[in-house]
Design an enzyme around this catalytic site. Structure first.
Site, mmCIF file in Angstrom:
data_model
loop_
_atom_site.group_PDB
_atom_site.id
_atom_site.type_symbol
_atom_site.label_atom_id
_atom_site.label_comp_id
_atom_site.label_asym_id
_atom_site.label_seq_id
_atom_site.Cartn_x
_atom_site.Cartn_y
_atom_site.Cartn_z
ATOM 1 N N GLY A 12 -98.627 7.634 49.248
ATOM 2 C CA GLY A 12 -97.495 8.295 48.600
ATOM 3 C C GLY A 12 -96.160 7.715 49.030
ATOM 4 C CG ASP A 13 -93.420 9.750 49.982
ATOM 5 O OD1 ASP A 13 -93.182 10.395 48.948
ATOM 6 O OD2 ASP A 13 -93.778 10.284 51.048
ATOM 7 C CE LYS A 16 -96.092 8.348 43.617
ATOM 8 N NZ LYS A 16 -96.036 8.086 45.070
ATOM 9 N N GLY A 40 -92.176 14.058 45.348
ATOM 10 C CA GLY A 40 -90.727 13.900 45.409
ATOM 11 C C GLY A 40 -90.435 12.463 45.023
ATOM 12 C CG HIS A 41 -91.788 10.846 42.026
ATOM 13 N ND1 HIS A 41 -92.599 10.656 40.940
ATOM 14 C CD2 HIS A 41 -92.630 11.090 43.062
ATOM 15 C CE1 HIS A 41 -93.868 10.796 41.306
ATOM 16 N NE2 HIS A 41 -93.898 11.068 42.587
ATOM 17 C CB THR A 128 -96.112 19.889 50.221
ATOM 18 O OG1 THR A 128 -96.952 20.350 49.158
ATOM 19 C CG2 THR A 128 -96.221 18.377 50.335
ATOM 20 C CD GLN A 224 -99.234 14.305 44.692
ATOM 21 O OE1 GLN A 224 -99.886 14.492 43.678
ATOM 22 N NE2 GLN A 224 -98.019 14.784 44.826
HETATM 23 P P1 GDP Z 1 -92.261 8.114 45.320
HETATM 24 O O1 GDP Z 1 -92.725 9.446 45.780
HETATM 25 O O2 GDP Z 1 -93.355 7.113 45.252
HETATM 26 O O3 GDP Z 1 -91.456 8.162 44.057
HETATM 27 O O4 GDP Z 1 -91.265 7.585 46.461
HETATM 28 P P2 GDP Z 1 -90.072 8.430 47.150
HETATM 29 O O5 GDP Z 1 -88.960 8.507 46.182
HETATM 30 O O6 GDP Z 1 -90.590 9.687 47.744
HETATM 31 O O7 GDP Z 1 -89.751 7.501 48.381
HETATM 32 C C1 GDP Z 1 -89.358 6.176 48.193
HETATM 33 C C2 GDP Z 1 -87.965 6.009 48.846
HETATM 34 O O8 GDP Z 1 -87.661 4.650 48.925
HETATM 35 C C3 GDP Z 1 -86.856 6.634 48.016
HETATM 36 O O9 GDP Z 1 -85.897 7.139 48.910
HETATM 37 C C4 GDP Z 1 -86.296 5.470 47.222
HETATM 38 O O10 GDP Z 1 -84.932 5.638 46.894
HETATM 39 C C5 GDP Z 1 -86.475 4.352 48.202
HETATM 40 N N1 GDP Z 1 -86.726 3.033 47.614
HETATM 41 C C6 GDP Z 1 -87.464 2.691 46.523
HETATM 42 N N2 GDP Z 1 -87.523 1.356 46.395
HETATM 43 C C7 GDP Z 1 -86.824 0.842 47.429
HETATM 44 C C8 GDP Z 1 -86.552 -0.493 47.871
HETATM 45 O O11 GDP Z 1 -86.984 -1.495 47.295
HETATM 46 N N3 GDP Z 1 -85.782 -0.613 49.019
HETATM 47 C C9 GDP Z 1 -85.312 0.466 49.702
HETATM 48 N N4 GDP Z 1 -84.591 0.258 50.811
HETATM 49 N N5 GDP Z 1 -85.558 1.734 49.312
HETATM 50 C C10 GDP Z 1 -86.305 1.900 48.206
HETATM 51 P P1 IMO Z 2 -95.239 11.596 46.085
HETATM 52 O O1 IMO Z 2 -95.579 11.788 44.638
HETATM 53 C C1 IMO Z 2 -96.564 11.803 50.231
HETATM 54 C C2 IMO Z 2 -99.564 14.869 51.183
HETATM 55 C C3 IMO Z 2 -99.148 15.995 52.099
HETATM 56 C C4 IMO Z 2 -100.474 16.293 52.778
HETATM 57 C C5 IMO Z 2 -101.483 16.088 51.642
HETATM 58 C C6 IMO Z 2 -101.894 17.382 50.957
HETATM 59 O O2 IMO Z 2 -93.820 11.872 46.420
HETATM 60 O O3 IMO Z 2 -95.734 10.286 46.593
HETATM 61 P P2 IMO Z 2 -100.678 18.989 49.221
HETATM 62 O O4 IMO Z 2 -99.419 19.793 49.343
HETATM 63 O O5 IMO Z 2 -100.676 18.007 48.093
HETATM 64 O O6 IMO Z 2 -101.910 19.858 49.213
HETATM 65 O O7 IMO Z 2 -100.756 18.146 50.592
HETATM 66 O O8 IMO Z 2 -100.858 15.239 50.706
HETATM 67 N N1 IMO Z 2 -98.695 14.674 49.991
HETATM 68 C C7 IMO Z 2 -97.830 13.663 49.846
HETATM 69 N N2 IMO Z 2 -97.470 12.686 50.704
HETATM 70 N N3 IMO Z 2 -96.064 11.830 48.972
HETATM 71 C C8 IMO Z 2 -96.432 12.790 48.112
HETATM 72 O O9 IMO Z 2 -96.045 12.781 46.820
HETATM 73 C C9 IMO Z 2 -97.324 13.798 48.540
HETATM 74 N N4 IMO Z 2 -97.868 14.875 47.957
HETATM 75 C C10 IMO Z 2 -98.724 15.396 48.841
HETATM 76 O O10 IMO Z 2 -98.162 15.573 53.008
HETATM 77 O O11 IMO Z 2 -100.746 15.326 53.757
HETATM 78 MG MG MG Z 3 -92.237 10.883 47.233
#
Ligand code: GDP
Ligand code: IMO
Ligand code: MG
Length: 425
Positions: A12-13, A16, A40-41, A128, A224
């Protein structure tokens, strides 16, 4: 016309949200296919940050129809608050469509998520606490309430009474908590939420197929990631849905042959929030550095993310589980200051070498990563607009990841901003 999936290849994170926003420029519709507000995107446009939980990341473009598919679980209070915050920032959300078949997260789901975690004690998953697991469990048990039930107060109330009877027994008799009032839920869901959501609710399966029939392009946005997948992730430290590309079909109503592109997203290193195995996990100063430079704190929950080196074993597995056609590599800039960068190219456990993750959890918990060490580039790459502007060590790193994973990297992120990416040629 084709549909393309955006899927996380790690825990995750990966970025996306940013990638979906980037690819949505050339799309007509963006569909979220699973998960809920555990996601959280984050998208950054001209310095302004948007943190989306339920609304598809294409919403910022006026030409995109954002769709919340049937595979998503929806807390209506969160969805409405998210819409309000987008409206306050000047985003037009009037085109949003919500599947009537998506399931509702109810107040007892959140309460049970919190209680279960507390009762698990040291074995807690680190969810979460948003009610995701309990809502999907009710869906599977066939006692869930769906978005379409908001449009039929009689059915809503009947289903609620049945399910709440059982939930209240669990809450009061097992957890010693007060019972939840059906009347209070019904008033909030039927009077407050249903009224506002009603115009958005519809047959999204018909809508996505209608769009394909008209030659429109659809992007399917996963939440995720592959290793949080209920079936293919590091169970039980997973979420309760199927983020893998196959989930894009069940969660949207498209068939496998409608999908022609599958873009896997990977960070140039790797992170995980919550408990569970993490073979390449780092600690100490290096971990601090990556957390700080990468701002590795949950977009919604604020929790510190665990960090580690890029894991090609997992990436190879993600490539086959998702039929990846290409990969986007994000956050390469976070590695800018490092002297050396390690990449995990295999695992070893009990004298056995693994190119793919061992299926048995006890072996996975024991594996030792085999690293290759590459030189860093020690250059700020955040202003790069062309791939050729990257230092040769950075290009070598990208090439190495392509070789060891077997997947072509088509986009490289060099910063959080919408424009901060380069395309390898
Ligand atoms: P998601 O859940 O997959 O959408 O990812 P999140 O948004 O939770 O976390 C990704 C984080 O990395 C966010 O704070 C973005 O703004 C940041 N991000 C995405 N691409 C880049 C990159 O190429 N460089 C940096 N420094 N940050 C990035
Ligand atoms: P995005 O879309 C990172 C993790 C939680 C926990 C496990 C189960 O932003 O990448 P849940 O509440 O889904 O039952 O929790 O999954 N988790 C994530 N970790 N990014 C996420 O979403 C997540 N959504 C759930 O931290 O370990
Ligand atoms: Mg995220």
């Amino acid at each position: 016309m084709p549909a393309t999936v955006v899927v996380g290849t790690q825990w995750g994170d990966e970025g996306k949200g940013k990638l979906t926003d980037l690819l949505a420029r050339d799309m007509d519709m963006v569909v979220r296919y699973q998960g809920g507000h555990n996601a959280g995107h984050r998208i950054v446009v001209n310095g302004e940050a948007f943190a989306l939980q339920l609304v598809p990341s294409g919403v910022l473009y006026p030409h995109i129809i954002p769709v919340i598919g049937n595979g998503v679980v929806i807390d209506p209070a969160v969805l409405l608050a998210e819409l309000d915050s987008l409206i306050a920032k000047g985003v037009d959300v009037s085109r949003l469509l919500v599947s009537g078949n998506a399931h509702l997260i109810m107040p007892y789901h959140q309460e049970l998520d919190r209680l279960t975690e507390r009762f698990l004690g040291k074995n807690a998953l680190g969810t979460t606490k948003r009610g995701i697991g309990p809502a999907y469990a009710d869906k599977s048990s066939r006692v869930g309430l769906r978005v379409q039930d908001l449009l039929d107060p009689k059915i809503f109330r009947e289903k609620l009474d049945v399910v709440l009877h059982e939930k209240n027994l669990i809450l009061t008799k097992i957890y010693n908590r007060p019972a939840i009032s059906a009347q209070a839920i019904a008033e909030q869901y039927l009077d407050e939420f249903a009224l506002r959501l009603a115009p958005m609710i519809g047959d999204t399966v018909g809508v996505v197929h209608g769009a394909l029939d008209q030659g429109q392009r659809i992007l399917l946005e996963g939440a995720q990631a592959t290793f949080l997948d209920l079936d293919h992730g590091t169970y039980p430290f997973v979420t309760s849905s199927n983020p893998v590309a196959g989930g894009a079909c069940t969660g949207s109503g498209l068939g496998p042959r409608d999908i022609t592109g599958i873009v896997g997203i990977a960070k140039a290193y790797i992170t995980r929030v919550g408990a569970g195995p993490f073979p390449t996990e780092l600690d100490g100063d290096l971990a601090e550095l990556l957390v700080e430079r990468g701002h590795e704190f949950g977009t919604n929950t604020g929790r510190r993310r665990r960090v580690g080196w890029f894991d090609a074993v997992m990436a190879r597995q993600a490539a086959r589980l998702n039929s990846l056609t290409e990969m986007a590599l994000t956050k390469l800039d976070v590695l800018d200051t490092l002297e050396e960068i390690s990449v995990c190219v295999g695992y070893e456990a009990n004298g056995v070498h693994y190119d793919y993750p061992p299926y048995h959890q006890s072996v996975l918990h024991d594996v030792k990563p085999v690293f290759e060490v590459l030189p860093g580039w020690k250059t700020d790459i955040t202003a790069s607009t062309k791939y050729d502007q990257l230092p040769s060590a950075a290009k070598d790193y990208v090439r190495f990841l392509e070789e060891t994973t077997g997947v072509t990297i088509s986009v490289v992120g060099v910063g959080p901003g919408r424009e901060q990416f380069v395309r390898p040629t």
